[in-house]
Design a protein around this motif. Structure first.
Motif, short mmCIF file in Angstrom:
data_model
loop_
_atom_site.label_atom_id
_atom_site.label_comp_id
_atom_site.label_asym_id
_atom_site.label_seq_id
_atom_site.Cartn_x
_atom_site.Cartn_y
_atom_site.Cartn_z
N ILE A 55 0.86 -1.30 0.07
CA ILE A 55 0.09 -0.03 -0.15
C ILE A 55 0.88 1.22 -0.12
N ASP A 56 0.61 2.09 -0.91
CA ASP A 56 1.60 3.25 -0.92
C ASP A 56 1.42 4.14 0.13
N ARG A 57 2.79 4.55 0.61
CA ARG A 57 2.83 5.43 1.72
C ARG A 57 2.07 6.64 1.55
N ASN A 58 2.09 7.22 0.27
CA ASN A 58 1.20 8.23 0.15
C ASN A 58 -0.35 8.30 0.98
N LEU A 59 -0.60 7.02 0.76
CA LEU A 59 -2.04 6.82 1.64
C LEU A 59 -2.23 6.76 2.81
N VAL A 60 -0.94 6.41 3.59
CA VAL A 60 -0.75 6.36 5.14
C VAL A 60 -0.64 7.82 5.30
N SER A 61 0.25 8.60 4.40
CA SER A 61 0.53 10.00 5.14
C SER A 61 -0.88 10.86 4.87
N ALA A 62 -1.71 10.37 4.02
CA ALA A 62 -3.00 11.23 3.52
C ALA A 62 -3.93 10.86 4.57
N ALA A 168 -3.09 -0.31 -5.09
CA ALA A 168 -2.89 0.35 -4.09
C ALA A 168 -1.44 0.81 -3.74
N ALA A 169 -0.48 -0.18 -4.35
CA ALA A 169 0.87 -0.12 -4.19
C ALA A 169 1.59 0.97 -4.80
N ARG A 170 0.63 1.66 -5.96
CA ARG A 170 1.36 2.94 -6.50
C ARG A 170 0.31 4.03 -6.66
N MET A 171 0.03 4.64 -5.37
CA MET A 171 -0.96 5.86 -5.43
C MET A 171 -0.26 7.17 -5.50
N ASN A 172 -0.74 8.04 -6.46
CA ASN A 172 0.09 9.28 -6.28
C ASN A 172 -0.60 10.10 -5.24
N ARG A 173 -0.09 11.31 -4.85
CA ARG A 173 -0.59 12.11 -3.74
C ARG A 173 -2.17 12.64 -3.91
N ASP A 174 -2.38 12.75 -5.26
CA ASP A 174 -3.67 13.18 -5.51
C ASP A 174 -4.77 12.07 -5.20
N GLU A 175 -4.52 10.98 -5.85
CA GLU A 175 -5.32 9.93 -5.54
C GLU A 175 -5.33 9.66 -4.25
N ALA A 176 -4.42 9.53 -3.23
CA ALA A 176 -4.45 9.29 -1.84
C ALA A 176 -5.11 10.19 -1.20
N SER A 177 -5.02 11.40 -1.55
CA SER A 177 -5.70 12.57 -0.85
C SER A 177 -7.44 12.62 -0.92
N ARG A 178 -7.62 12.29 -2.29
CA ARG A 178 -8.82 11.98 -2.75
C ARG A 178 -9.62 10.91 -1.90
N MET A 179 -8.77 9.70 -1.78
CA MET A 179 -9.51 8.64 -1.12
C MET A 179 -9.74 9.05 0.43
N ALA A 180 -8.62 9.66 0.90
CA ALA A 180 -8.93 9.81 2.27
C ALA A 180 -9.86 10.88 2.71
N ALA A 181 -10.11 11.89 1.83
CA ALA A 181 -10.95 12.96 2.06
C ALA A 181 -12.45 12.16 2.09
N ALA A 182 -12.74 11.22 1.16
CA ALA A 182 -13.95 10.50 1.26
C ALA A 182 -14.27 9.48 2.22
N LEU A 183 -13.28 8.81 2.80
CA LEU A 183 -13.06 8.04 3.72
C LEU A 183 -14.28 8.09 4.80
N PRO A 184 -14.48 9.19 5.54
CA PRO A 184 -15.45 9.32 6.58
C PRO A 184 -16.89 8.95 6.25
N SER A 185 -17.15 9.27 4.69
CA SER A 185 -18.53 9.06 4.23
C SER A 185 -18.62 8.36 2.92
N PRO A 186 -17.87 7.28 2.66
CA PRO A 186 -17.57 6.82 1.33
C PRO A 186 -18.60 6.39 0.35
N LYS A 187 -20.16 6.31 1.03
CA LYS A 187 -21.35 6.11 0.25
C LYS A 187 -21.66 7.61 -0.38
#
Length: 223
Positions: A55-62, A168-187
């Motif tokens: 899992i890309d570190r960008n997602l962990v950081s995000a 998920a092993a190769r997520m750029n910062r834009d992708e990671a940040s968008r996923m992190a932003a949606a996590l609290p309410s992904p539906k």
């Protein structure tokens, strides 16, 4: 009569503690097969467990930037975030949560969604044990594998495949940040085409990824 009740209560408490420890120890090493949230999801379950190494570190950081900037500092509970949430909730307006990534992981793995003092008490109990037995790296690994990332979709790998068509092993910062932003309410929150506040929130998270790296706010995951 009273002594009998006390003995039964003591046995029940001891059994609960033993079961807690056994489950936490098992899931320190074994992938979590399914959760109550998954089982109750009428949209089905799409998931694919991946090691944190994949899992890309960008997602962990995000997710640290978005949800728990003191993840590496606290022992499961962020007193400052809880105090801020209580103060803002008392003032009215949108209800704000103060849960850490550790608390969310405990809830997602062992409990059910929703509030109530009883469930919150259990959440605190399991949070203590996973912090003690799992450690930060394993907590993050489990969180990124069981968190809901879309309708009927769970975990970073399944979410990345769904939204971006790659691992998920190769997520750029834009992708990671968008996923992190949606996590609290992904539906409700769009990952692929966010707009308005959500797009701005994703941009803020993306900028904060650099701060997380610079200040070592994700270092406990990689030590």
């Amino acid at each position: 009569m009273v002594l009998t009740i006390l003995r039964y209560a003591a046995k029940a408490a001891a059994s609960f503690i033993a079961l807690t420890v056994v489950l936490v120890v098992i899931f320190k090493w074994v992938p979590v097969p399914v959760t109550a949230t998954m089982l109750m999801d009428e949209n089905g379950i799409t998931k694919d467990w991946e090691s944190l190494d994949n899992i890309d570190r960008n997602l962990v950081s995000a997710v640290i930037a978005a949800e728990d900037s003191r993840y590496c500092e606290h022992f499961g509970f962020d007193a400052e975030a809880i105090e801020l949430a209580m103060r803002e909730n008392m003032e009215g307006g949108k209800i704000r949560g103060g849960s850490t990534i550790s608390q969310q992981t405990a809830k997602n793995v062992f409990l059910w969604q929703g509030g109530g003092f009883f469930r919150k008490g259990l959440e605190a109990w399991f949070t203590f044990w996973i912090e003690l037995i799992w450690g930060k790296r394993r907590i993050m690994e489990v969180y990124l594998n069981v968190a809901e990332t879309g309708i009927g979709t769970y975990g970073a790998e399944a979410g990345t495949q769904r939204y971006f068509g790659h691992s998920a092993a190769r997520m750029n910062r834009d992708e990671a940040s968008r996923m992190a932003a949606a996590l609290p309410s992904p539906k409700k929150r769009s990952v692929k085409s966010p707009g308005g506040w959500l797009a701005r929130h994703g941009n803020r998270i993306e900028r904060r990824i650099g701060i997380v790296r610079r200040d070592g706010l994700d270092a406990c995951v990689y030590d």
